[in-house]
Structure formats: structure tokens, C-alpha cells
Design a protein around this motif. Structure first.
Motif, short mmCIF file in Angstrom:
data_model
loop_
_atom_site.label_atom_id
_atom_site.label_comp_id
_atom_site.label_asym_id
_atom_site.label_seq_id
_atom_site.Cartn_x
_atom_site.Cartn_y
_atom_site.Cartn_z
N LEU A 10 -6.27 -2.60 8.24
CA LEU A 10 -4.87 -2.67 9.14
C LEU A 10 -4.31 -1.31 8.94
N VAL A 11 -4.63 -0.65 8.09
CA VAL A 11 -4.12 0.80 7.88
C VAL A 11 -4.55 1.63 9.19
N THR A 12 -5.62 1.17 9.92
CA THR A 12 -6.00 1.93 11.06
C THR A 12 -5.81 1.03 12.28
N ASP A 13 -5.15 -0.06 12.07
CA ASP A 13 -4.70 -1.00 13.37
C ASP A 13 -4.57 -0.20 14.56
N ARG A 14 -5.01 -0.80 15.66
CA ARG A 14 -4.93 -0.20 17.02
C ARG A 14 -3.44 -0.47 17.60
N SER A 15 -2.70 -1.32 16.90
CA SER A 15 -1.30 -1.62 17.09
C SER A 15 -0.44 -0.82 16.36
N ALA A 16 0.18 -0.29 16.80
CA ALA A 16 1.42 0.99 16.37
C ALA A 16 2.43 -0.11 15.32
N GLU A 17 2.64 -1.18 16.17
CA GLU A 17 3.56 -2.18 15.62
C GLU A 17 3.27 -2.79 14.45
N VAL A 18 1.73 -3.08 14.33
CA VAL A 18 1.08 -3.81 13.18
C VAL A 18 1.44 -2.74 11.94
N ARG A 19 1.05 -1.42 12.28
CA ARG A 19 1.13 -0.45 11.14
C ARG A 19 2.30 -0.24 10.64
N ARG A 20 3.31 -0.19 11.65
CA ARG A 20 4.74 0.00 11.34
C ARG A 20 5.24 -1.33 10.36
N SER A 21 4.72 -2.41 10.79
CA SER A 21 5.42 -3.69 9.74
C SER A 21 4.57 -3.55 8.59
N LEU A 22 3.27 -2.75 8.49
CA LEU A 22 2.71 -2.66 7.22
C LEU A 22 3.44 -1.83 6.23
N ALA A 23 3.68 -0.69 7.07
CA ALA A 23 4.73 0.36 6.30
C ALA A 23 5.89 -0.23 5.92
N SER A 24 6.43 -1.01 6.53
CA SER A 24 7.73 -1.57 6.11
C SER A 24 7.93 -2.75 5.22
N SER A 25 6.51 -3.29 4.88
CA SER A 25 6.57 -4.36 4.25
C SER A 25 6.91 -4.42 2.74
N SER A 26 7.65 -5.27 2.30
CA SER A 26 7.83 -5.20 0.69
C SER A 26 6.77 -5.56 -0.13
N ILE A 27 5.62 -6.39 0.57
CA ILE A 27 4.59 -6.67 -0.17
C ILE A 27 3.35 -5.62 -0.03
N THR A 28 3.59 -4.74 0.64
CA THR A 28 2.41 -3.81 1.05
C THR A 28 2.16 -2.81 -0.24
N PRO A 29 1.09 -2.91 -1.03
CA PRO A 29 0.93 -1.99 -2.08
C PRO A 29 1.02 -0.50 -1.66
N GLU A 30 1.76 0.19 -2.64
CA GLU A 30 1.91 1.69 -2.63
C GLU A 30 0.84 2.39 -2.13
N HIS A 31 -0.37 2.21 -2.48
CA HIS A 31 -1.44 3.02 -2.23
C HIS A 31 -1.86 3.03 -0.78
N ILE A 32 -1.66 1.92 -0.17
CA ILE A 32 -1.48 1.37 1.28
C ILE A 32 -0.67 2.31 1.92
N ARG A 33 0.65 2.00 1.54
CA ARG A 33 1.73 2.77 2.15
C ARG A 33 1.58 4.23 2.28
N LYS A 34 1.10 4.81 1.15
CA LYS A 34 0.73 6.13 0.88
C LYS A 34 0.06 6.53 2.29
N GLN A 35 -1.00 5.94 2.47
CA GLN A 35 -2.05 6.16 3.71
C GLN A 35 -1.23 6.22 5.06
N LEU A 36 -0.34 5.65 5.15
CA LEU A 36 0.46 5.51 6.35
C LEU A 36 1.50 6.73 6.59
N GLU A 37 1.88 7.61 5.56
CA GLU A 37 2.81 8.55 5.63
C GLU A 37 2.38 9.60 6.63
N ASN A 38 1.13 9.75 7.19
CA ASN A 38 0.81 10.60 7.87
C ASN A 38 0.17 9.84 9.17
N ASP A 39 0.68 8.78 9.65
CA ASP A 39 0.26 7.81 10.79
C ASP A 39 0.41 9.04 11.95
#
Length: 284
Positions: A211-240
Motif C-alpha cells: 500500500l505504500v506504493t499504491d497507485r492511488s494517492a488518496e490511499v497513500r494519503r489515508s495511510l500516511a494520516s492513519s493513527s494505526i499506521t506503523p511509524e516505519h511505514i509512515r516514514k516511507q511516505l515522507e518522500n512520496d
């Protein structure tokens, strides 16, 4: 108490109807009181005699009938009458009654009132044969409510194949889904389903990486802002590649994210559908 008389002004009669010491024969007399307020008090009493509740289930005042519909001591006969009541508030009250048995629920499953069917779909102990009926309900809202509440693995498996997106979005907030079912939802064809999923349910590491590389930016944005997303996953989205996604990941604040991203639980008769408000109107 046997010599009590049904006299006095309305406040006195209401107090008498509320008094736990009032004799059953007095309650029976109060069930035909000229004041609907008094009759409603009697109708709400779990210890009201059956002879009193029977006419109150046919009362011309909606509040009185609704009180009977909520009364856990109401008979099956009264509930069957009230679940077909002309007023939707009365019908919906029956759905919340703990005395609502399978005979009453069978009527609910066939009702024209889609909100009533939706309330049935949210029942935690729904009989398999009734769930089988609701799986094919004509209303997508009813199927969505079943999808978001069912704990039956077979029902969930069947609803994963539902062609209506909002139904699968219902599954995406269902905490009773298995890891395998969440895996399937993480690869759903609809980005709306995937976006709801990452905000609502914990996922396996492999699903999160995909999902970090999901084709939908909205999905990735939801992943970035979700309270249950692990921090190491969120970190990968900082350079989306999408600036909005990167901004969400970099600016994430745990104190506000939980209230912003956690889906609201549906409430009977005044619920919020996933992604769209359910109107809750009586007829379909």
C-alpha cells in the motif's frame, strides 16, 4: 395499595404510574387514563401486567406505542403488531428490544422499511438464514450494514464478492475480518475500499508495504494520516511523489490523527454510512 383510586391531577397520576408499589390492578386502570403521558409511563414499565400492555400496543398515541415497543416485557404478539406499525419510530424501537425473537426478526427481514432491515443487519446474533436473506437485500445500505457488523466468516467471504463498492467498504471497517480477508480488501479494485481499510484495520506487513506504493494517492494519503499506521511505514511516505501525501506523513500528529481518521461506528436509526450519510427514511 389495593384501595388506591385513580384520582387527582395529571402529576398525581403520573407519580402513581411510576410508583413501584402501585398494584397491578391500578396500573391496568391507568392504562386507559385520558392522559397519554400517564399511559406512556405504564407502557414503559417492565412489570406492567400483560392485560395493560395489550391495549397500549394499539394506542393512538405514538409515544405510548413506542414505549411498549421498547418494553422488554412486551409479548411476542405485541412486538409482531408493533414491528408493522405505521410509524417508523415505533418499528425501530422494536429492533432494539431484547425480547425481539426470531419470529419478530423474520418479519423485519421482509419489511419494506429498509432502515428496519438495516437495524436487523446490525444484530450481533443474527441467525444464519436471516443473514443469507440480507446478503441479497435490494438496498446497498442494508448490505453495507451487514458487512460492517457480521461476525460470520461465511457471510464475510460472500460479501467480499459484492459488486457494490459501499458494501465492501463496510467490510473494510469490520474488526471481525480475518487476516486473509483483510489481504483481499487491501487489493480491492476500488481505491475507496483500500482508503477506508488503512484507516480502520491493522494489516499485515506485506499488505502495508504494497500500500505504500499504491497507485492511488488518496490511499497513500489515508495511510500516511492513519493513527494505526506503523511509524516505519509512515516514514516511507515522507518522500512520496505526491506532495499532499508527503505533507501528511511529515506533519502527522498522534494527538489529532485518532479523531481525524478513525471511522465513526454506525448508530441505529441515526447512523453514518461509510462515505455517505444513510438517510434513514422509512420506506423503500
Amino acid at each position: 395499595m389495593e384501595n388506591q383510586q385513580v384520582t387527582g391531577d395529571i402529576d398525581v397520576r403520573v407519580a402513581l404510574a411510576q410508583d413501584s408499589e402501585t398494584a397491578p390492578e391500578v396500573l391496568y386502570k391507568l392504562a386507559s387514563d385520558p392522559s397519554s403521558q400517564v399511559r406512556a409511563v405504564v407502557a414503559a414499565r417492565p412489570d406492567a401486567p400483560a392485560e395493560a400492555l395489550r391495549p397500549l400496543a394499539r394506542d393512538y398515541d405514538r409515544d405510548v406505542r413506542e414505549a411498549v415497543a421498547r418494553n422488554p416485557s412486551a409479548s411476542q404478539g405485541n412486538l409482531l403488531r408493533l414491528v408493522a406499525d405505521a410509524d417508523r419510530r415505533v418499528r425501530w424501537a422494536v429492533a432494539a428490544n431484547p425480547a425481539c425473537d426470531v419470529a419478530v426478526r423474520e418479519v423485519m427481514a421482509k419489511a419494506h422499511d429498509k432502515e428496519l432491515r438495516g437495524l436487523l443487519a446490525e444484530s450481533q446474533a443474527l441467525e444464519p438464514d436471516l443473514a443469507a436473506v440480507l446478503i441479497n437485500d435490494v438496498s446497498p445500505e442494508v448490505r453495507e450494514r451487514l458487512a460492517s457488523h457480521t461476525n460470520d466468516p461465511e457471510v464475510i467471504a460472500t460479501m467480499l464478492k459484492d459488486r457494490t463498492v459501499r458494501v465492501r467498504k463496510g467490510l473494510a471497517i469490520n474488526t471481525r475480518t480475518s487476516p486473509e480477508q483483510r489481504h483481499a480488501l487491501a487489493r480491492d479494485s476500488s481505491p475507496d475500499v483500500r482508503a477506508v481499510l488503512v484507516r480502520a484495520l491493522e494489516l499485515a506487513e506485506d499488505d502495508l508495504k504494497a500500500l505504500v506504493t499504491d497507485r492511488s494517492a488518496e490511499v497513500r494519503r489515508s495511510l500516511a494520516s492513519s493513527s494505526i499506521t506503523p511509524e516505519h511505514i509512515r516514514k516511507q511516505l515522507e518522500n512520496d511523489a505526491d506532495p499532499a501525501v508527503a505533507q501528511e506523513a511529515r506533519g502527522y500528529q498522534p494527538s489529532t490523527a485518532a479523531t481525524r481518521t478513525t471511522p465513526a461506528a454506525p448508530r441505529p436509526a441515526h447512523r453514518r454510512a461509510v462515505g455517505k450519510r444513510f438517510p434513514g427514511k422509512a420506506a423503500r
